[in-house]
Each structure stands twice: as C-alpha cells, then as structure tokens.
Design an enzyme around this catalytic site. Structure first.
Site, PDB file in Angstrom:
ATOM      1  N   SER A  81      54.018  -4.869 -35.504  1.00  4.79           N
ATOM      2  CA  SER A  81      53.933  -5.159 -36.935  1.00  4.79           C
ATOM      3  C   SER A  81      55.158  -4.700 -37.718  1.00  4.79           C
ATOM      4  O   SER A  81      55.365  -5.130 -38.852  1.00  4.79           O
ATOM      5  CB  SER A  81      52.679  -4.515 -37.534  1.00  4.79           C
ATOM      6  OG  SER A  81      52.783  -3.107 -37.531  1.00  4.79           O
ATOM      7  N   LYS A 121      53.315   1.234 -41.579  1.00  2.00           N
ATOM      8  CA  LYS A 121      53.772   0.163 -42.468  1.00  2.00           C
ATOM      9  C   LYS A 121      54.847   0.714 -43.398  1.00  2.00           C
ATOM     10  O   LYS A 121      55.159   1.900 -43.396  1.00  2.00           O
ATOM     11  CB  LYS A 121      52.615  -0.394 -43.303  1.00  2.00           C
ATOM     12  CG  LYS A 121      51.378  -0.799 -42.525  1.00  2.00           C
ATOM     13  CD  LYS A 121      51.595  -2.000 -41.624  1.00  2.00           C
ATOM     14  CE  LYS A 121      50.316  -2.342 -40.859  1.00  2.00           C
ATOM     15  NZ  LYS A 121      50.557  -3.384 -39.824  1.00  2.00           N
TER      16      LYS A 121
END
Length: 248
Positions: free
Chosen positions: A64, A137
């Site tokens: 990700s 993230k």
C-alpha cells in the site's frame, strides 16, 4: 642405604596442582557465564524499555505504500509521536486498526516454543510478529483540515490549497475516488502512496470512524527504513508539499 620413603617423589604433588588448575578453570568459566547472563539480561531490559517507550520496528506486510516502502521492508518507528511530538501532514504513520480496516483478526495459535521465541526476538527488535496487525499510511489531513478530492486539475486540496504530491509515482492519480471531509480534532486522514492499491481512509468512510484515525490508535511516526540494507533510507515527510497549507 637411602630410604626412598623419606623423600616424597615430586610426582606425588601433581594431582594437587591439577586439582587447583581445575578449580581455577571452573571459577573462570562460572565467572564468564555469570557475566554473560548479566550482559544479556541488561541488554534485554534496555531493549524492552526502548521498545516500550522510544522506538519500535515493523515489517511492511503489503504494497500500500509502494514505491516509498517495499513489501518486507523493516521500518523504525518513533513512539514519542504523537504524544510528545505532534504528527504532521506528510508523516508516514503506523497505527493499530481503528476498527474494521483489517477485517477478521487471525487467531492462529502458536505452540509455546514458537511463541516464546517470537517474544524474545521481538524484545530485541529482531522480529516484529505483530506487524500484520498494524497499518502504515501517510498523513494527509490533521484535525480541523478540510480535505477534498479533487479540483479541476485532479489534485487534492487541503483547506482550499491544491498540493502536488511528489511522493506519488508519475503515473499515479491522487485518487480515483471523490471525497470531501473535515478531519475531527485529534484525528487524521491517511492515504497510502500506492493510491491504486491502498485501502486507506477513502475506503472506510462507512465505518463508525468515518475513515479517520483517532490519535489513540497511533503507534508512532516511521522515520527510517533499516532493512534490507540496500533499501536503507530516512523517510521524508515532504514539508514543501504542505508548506502553503493555511491553518484550518
């Protein structure tokens, strides 16, 4: 005629000398072993203290954050963020599942030997067995920010200012999903650098958290890739990307 019994043979003292040598060697071994235990114990205690209060290591379990972070990279995380040092836009953040992001938790039971080995190695920072229970993230919006995707040029805006996200690949769109959110106080709007392969805040707006990550779930800020050595780097939070953002 000389009585040999009156003059003990030198060889009769050899067993006594050998006995002293054995005791000496035994004492040296015992002393070394005790010192080794003390050093190992001290190192373990220090490692546990550092891991508990200062820094931790994690493996990257997914793609990700490509190309910033590669799968199986080991990152070092500063746990003083955000409790003592504020989390800023652009920071790479590690956080626990706020609820529903990772789906059903894996309840695989380890045998006692494997569990003890994992605990010991993780205490020294050699492994990070709970990496799959955390997410990584990049912070895009902090408390009070209004984050919108996208403007006429296809860029994300924060408090009305468009940003050019240099950490994205040249062929990556900021987002194929439109959104307009205002970040609650003590929360964060986070997105992966691999926008096409990141189930980030955009995909969890239907959950009670509305896609935001509350400060209570944040473990810390990732500041370095430590392994493999070929990928070693300091992680940038790109302050120039966010320097013109006004306060909310």
């Amino acid at each position: 005629m000389t009585d040999l019994g009156q003059f003990p043979s030198p060889t009769r003292k050899a067993p006594r000398r050998r006995s002293k040598w054995r005791r000496f060697r035994k004492n040296i071994f015992v002393s070394f072993f005790i010192d080794l235990l003390v050093i190992a114990g001290t190192a373990l205690v220090l490692s546990l203290l550092i891991k508990t209060f200062l820094i931790r290591s994690f493996f990257i379990p997914s793609g990700s954050m490509l190309e910033t972070l590669q799968i199986d990279d080991r990152i070092i995380v500063n746990q003083l963020v955000p409790d003592l040092v504020p989390l800023e836009r652009g920071d790479v953040v590690v956080f626990k599942d706020p609820g529903g992001w990772l789906g059903t938790a894996d309840e695989t039971q380890l045998d006692p030997i494997t569990a003890a080995s994992d605990w010991l190695l993780s205490a020294f920072g050699i492994t990070a067995p709970d990496s799959s229970q955390h997410l990584v993230k990049r912070v895009i919006g902090v408390g009070g920010d209004r984050v919108i995707c996208c403007d006429a040029d296809g860029k994300i805006t924060i408090n009305g200012v468009a940003i050019t996200e240099r950490y994205l690949g040249a062929d990556k769109n900021p987002s194929d999903i439109d959104f307009d959110v205002t970040v609650p106080a003590n929360s964060f709007w986070v997105m992966g650098d691999n926008r096409d392969g990141s189930a980030d805040s955009r995909f969890h707006t239907d959950l009670p958290s509305k896609g935001f990550v509350s400060k209570e779930f944040v473990v810390g800020r990732a500041f370095m890739v430590s392994w493999p050595f070929s990928n070693f780097t300091w992680l940038d939070n790109y302050p120039d990307v966010f320097k013109n953002i006004p306060k909310p």
